[in-house]
Write an enzyme that holds these catalytic residues in place. Structure first.
Site, mmCIF file in Angstrom:
data_model
loop_
_atom_site.group_PDB
_atom_site.id
_atom_site.type_symbol
_atom_site.label_atom_id
_atom_site.label_comp_id
_atom_site.label_asym_id
_atom_site.label_seq_id
_atom_site.Cartn_x
_atom_site.Cartn_y
_atom_site.Cartn_z
ATOM 1 N N HIS A 119 14.578 -21.331 67.459
ATOM 2 C CA HIS A 119 14.346 -19.968 66.987
ATOM 3 C C HIS A 119 13.555 -20.022 65.678
ATOM 4 O O HIS A 119 13.375 -21.094 65.094
ATOM 5 C CB HIS A 119 15.688 -19.230 66.770
ATOM 6 C CG HIS A 119 16.587 -19.895 65.778
ATOM 7 N ND1 HIS A 119 17.713 -20.600 66.123
ATOM 8 C CD2 HIS A 119 16.497 -19.987 64.424
ATOM 9 C CE1 HIS A 119 18.281 -21.078 65.034
ATOM 10 N NE2 HIS A 119 17.563 -20.726 63.995
HETATM 11 C C1 T46 Z 1 19.210 -22.029 61.719
HETATM 12 C C2 T46 Z 1 19.574 -23.403 62.134
HETATM 13 C C3 T46 Z 1 19.049 -24.469 61.208
HETATM 14 C C4 T46 Z 1 27.438 -17.088 62.609
HETATM 15 O O1 T46 Z 1 28.274 -16.277 63.041
HETATM 16 N N1 T46 Z 1 27.163 -17.130 61.268
HETATM 17 C C5 T46 Z 1 26.265 -18.007 60.736
HETATM 18 O O2 T46 Z 1 26.065 -18.016 59.506
HETATM 19 C C6 T46 Z 1 25.571 -18.895 61.624
HETATM 20 C C7 T46 Z 1 24.554 -19.877 61.080
HETATM 21 C C8 T46 Z 1 25.849 -18.837 62.962
HETATM 22 N N2 T46 Z 1 26.772 -17.943 63.439
HETATM 23 C C9 T46 Z 1 27.075 -17.923 64.861
HETATM 24 C C10 T46 Z 1 25.967 -17.455 65.778
HETATM 25 C C11 T46 Z 1 26.238 -18.204 67.062
HETATM 26 O O3 T46 Z 1 27.168 -17.494 67.843
HETATM 27 O O4 T46 Z 1 27.360 -19.273 65.278
HETATM 28 C C12 T46 Z 1 26.894 -19.501 66.578
HETATM 29 C C13 T46 Z 1 25.939 -20.695 66.617
HETATM 30 O O5 T46 Z 1 24.713 -20.313 65.964
HETATM 31 P P1 T46 Z 1 23.276 -20.801 66.488
HETATM 32 O O6 T46 Z 1 23.290 -20.922 67.959
HETATM 33 O O7 T46 Z 1 22.246 -19.884 65.894
HETATM 34 O O8 T46 Z 1 23.195 -22.269 65.832
HETATM 35 P P2 T46 Z 1 21.945 -23.213 65.668
HETATM 36 O O9 T46 Z 1 22.472 -24.528 65.256
HETATM 37 O O10 T46 Z 1 21.062 -23.150 66.857
HETATM 38 O O11 T46 Z 1 21.107 -22.573 64.434
HETATM 39 C C14 T46 Z 1 21.646 -22.617 63.129
HETATM 40 C C15 T46 Z 1 21.494 -21.251 62.428
HETATM 41 O O12 T46 Z 1 22.063 -20.218 63.242
HETATM 42 C C16 T46 Z 1 20.044 -20.897 62.185
HETATM 43 O O13 T46 Z 1 19.954 -19.794 61.313
HETATM 44 O O14 T46 Z 1 18.156 -21.808 61.135
HETATM 45 O O15 T46 Z 1 20.980 -23.604 62.354
#
Ligand code: T46
Length: 131
Positions: free
Chosen positions: A49
């Site tokens: 993303h």
């Molecule tokens: C990024 C990269 C480097 C939350 O509720 N609060 C938060 O602060 C974050 C970061 C995530 N979440 C929830 C959203 C999803 O349901 O945690 C779950 C996993 O998040 P995501 O699939 O977006 O995780 P990554 O590892 O793909 O991405 C993360 C960050 O979300 C993103 O901002 O830049 O790490």
């Protein structure tokens, strides 16, 4: 150059190492949120993303991983394994993390609270918005 690695001073003595990060000084923004990723499988890449406005800085505190950064024109992969080195993830940079070692801890400092509407999770949509 998309991966502008920033190496921070390590305060070390016979007891070990310490790195201090101050918002708006070492980190070029006010730190409003910290999150960290650990216990991840090497074959389960994450990210895929871009953020419209969020500014972030990522640190690999333990182990190793790779971070791919893509501005819609070029793509770079950076190996992360040094706890005192930060990788800025600026707005409108598509990023993907992978090749996690089993002991990897990836910490991210962010300039805002979590907001799902700031994410672009579709690569074609990202290319449309960036170009
Ligand atoms: C990024 C990269 C480097 C939350 O509720 N609060 C938060 O602060 C974050 C970061 C995530 N979440 C929830 C959203 C999803 O349901 O945690 C779950 C996993 O998040 P995501 O699939 O977006 O995780 P990554 O590892 O793909 O991405 C993360 C960050 O979300 C993103 O901002 O830049 O790490």
């Amino acid at each position: 150059m998309l991966a502008n690695e920033l190496a921070f001073h390590v305060l070390g003595d016979e007891r070990g190492s310490l790195v201090a990060l101050e918002g708006e000084r070492d980190i070029p923004f006010e730190i409003k949120r910290v999150y960290y990723i650990y216990s991840v499988d090497s074959d389960k890449p994450r990210g895929f993303h871009a953020h419209r406005k969020l500014r972030q800085m990522a640190f690999c505190l333990a182990g190793s991983c790779t971070m791919i950064l893509d501005d819609g024109f070029s793509r770079e992969s950076v190996a992360m394994s040094k706890p005192n080195v930060g990788i800025p993830i600026d707005p409108m940079i598509w990023h993907e993390m992978g090749e996690f070692s089993s002991d990897c801890i990836l910490m991210v400092l962010a300039d805002d609270v979590y907001d799902e509407t700031d994410y672009i999770r579709d690569y074609s949509q990202f290319l449309e918005e960036v170009k």
